[in-house]
Design an enzyme around this catalytic site. Structure first.
Site, PDB file in Angstrom:
ATOM      1  N   GLY A  71       0.829  -1.190   0.000  1.00 26.81           N
ATOM      2  CA  GLY A  71       0.000   0.000   0.000  1.00 26.81           C
ATOM      3  C   GLY A  71       0.869   1.247   0.000  1.00 26.81           C
ATOM      4  N   GLY A 119       0.623  -5.232   0.799  1.00 26.53           N
ATOM      5  CA  GLY A 119      -0.645  -5.267   0.087  1.00 26.53           C
ATOM      6  C   GLY A 119      -0.590  -6.055  -1.201  1.00 26.53           C
ATOM      7  N   GLU A 142       6.348  -5.369   7.429  1.00 25.93           N
ATOM      8  CA  GLU A 142       5.730  -4.321   8.231  1.00 25.93           C
ATOM      9  C   GLU A 142       6.415  -4.038   9.564  1.00 25.93           C
ATOM     10  OE1 GLU A 142       2.944  -5.651   5.170  1.00 25.93           O
ATOM     11  OE2 GLU A 142       4.116  -6.735   6.661  1.00 25.93           O
ATOM     12  N   ASP A 150      -0.810  -7.127   7.607  1.00 30.63           N
ATOM     13  CA  ASP A 150      -2.256  -6.954   7.504  1.00 30.63           C
ATOM     14  C   ASP A 150      -2.751  -7.623   6.222  1.00 30.63           C
ATOM     15  OD1 ASP A 150      -1.236  -5.177   5.646  1.00 30.63           O
ATOM     16  OD2 ASP A 150      -2.376  -3.442   6.344  1.00 30.63           O
TER      17      ASP A 150
END
Length: 359
Positions: A71, A119, A142, A150
């Site tokens: 992302g 992502g 992350e 996530d």
């Protein structure tokens, strides 16, 4: 059928025979996802699912460097610093896309060529046919930016062999095609130069093709991915990463003499202590969860709280903005992050993302 293409800014939608092709189109940003791209992908996925002339969906990335680097965290960093109340909108709309892909009614083929991170894993590894190449470099990095895995990674990673997913989630290290397959985040390896031929072979299939038929075509192009490094270190990984605290994991690694244990310790030492502990908590909860939805809801809860704290902003600054690679975490030591500190990240204070899937 003649190849056709229509351009809609940062996502391209093609038809190659019976296959609908989604091309992420931000090559200068390594095809990092933003809100506009997510908003283009959702109706396209719905449209292709309902179109009887579409046999499958193929996801790929424009440019030579990768499918998707994750992302666009620079934007989230900016909105969060500015106190924008809509800062979580990207995740609110991205996470349902991950769920949609995981439950897509037609064959979904992800071409994971080059960089696939964060992502990018979310829009690829939830699909039923995940193709890596010799150029694949996959990671959930992350913890190195003060965040947590996530996009449903806390559902995927605990389902890797042994404690492989724990190693991937905590270290954030990058792996190649053989390790991606070993970790059950990908299925087969196809040489990058053969991807165009593969896409045309898939597009030649009739609408209504079953997943088994798609896999038969994929298998014609598949090659051996080489030896999995993580597979070769499975015993050590399981021995060290089976604990439920990061401190115990680090202590176990310190008892090992292998080079792999040393480099793993060094990787963990560079990560945010808070992110490490949150990630381990999420992975253990994900292991016992009953659905992807449950994990996505929990990840969103944690992400929303992370934006209120120091480490995410410091991590993005060091990695993306200033690029000095020298984040100053706070707290800086594992022992200074207590269980009560972690509990606040898991306290739900937002409407459910999936109201139709009440837990």
């Amino acid at each position: 059928m003649t190849d056709t293409a229509s351009q809609t800014d940062e996502v391209l939608f093609d038809r190659i025979g019976s296959a609908a092709v989604i091309r992420l189109n931000r090559p200068k940003a390594l095809n990092s996802l933003n809100l506009a791209m997510v908003r283009l992908m959702k109706p396209a996925l719905d449209r292709f699912a309902q179109d009887d002339t579409v046999s499958m969906v193929i996801l790929t990335g424009e440019g030579e460097r990768g499918l998707c680097a994750g992302g666009d965290i620079r934007v989230i960093h900016q909105l969060g610093k500015a106190g924008d109340p809509d800062v979580t909108r990207f995740w609110r709309e991205e996470f349902p896309i991950n769920h949609r892909i995981a439950h897509y009614p037609k064959p979904y083929v992800a071409l994971m060529d080059g960089i696939v991170m964060g992502g990018g894993v979310g829009v690829a590894s939830h699909g039923r046919h995940r193709i890596v190449t010799e150029r694949t470099r996959l990671a959930m990095p992350e913890t190195g930016i003060g965040y947590v895995p996530d996009v449903g990674a806390t559902w995927l990673l605990p389902r890797a062999p042994g404690e492989t997913g724990t190693w991937l989630g905590l270290t954030g290290e990058t792996v190649g095609p053989a390790d991606a397959i070993h970790s059950r985040l990908a299925d087969i390896c196809v040489p990058s130069e053969r991807l165009p031929d593969l896409v045309h072979a898939l597009g030649a299939m009739e609408p209504g093709a079953a997943d088994a038929d798609v896999r038969a075509v994929l298998d014609r192009f598949a090659v051996a991915p080489g030896e999995s490094r993580l597979g070769g270190e499975q015993d050590l990984i399981d021995r060290c990463f089976g604990f439920d605290t990061v401190e115990e994991i680090v202590a176990a690694l310190e008892r090992e003499t292998a080079e792999f244990a040393r480099t793993t310790r060094e990787a963990l030492a560079r990560r945010s202590p808070t992110s490490l502990k949150l990630t381990l908590r999420l992975l253990r909860l994900g292991r016992d969860s009953s659905s992807l939805v449950e994990c996505l809801e929990r990840e969103f809860t944690v992400a929303e709280e992370i934006l209120k704290h120091h480490d995410f902003y410091e991590g993005v600054r060091a990695a993306i903005i200033d690029k000095d690679r020298d984040p100053k975490w706070s707290p800086a030591r594992l022992e200074d992050v207590g269980q009560e500190d972690l509990d606040r990240y898991l306290a739900v204070g937002h409407p459910a993302l999936f109201a139709e899937h009440r837990l």
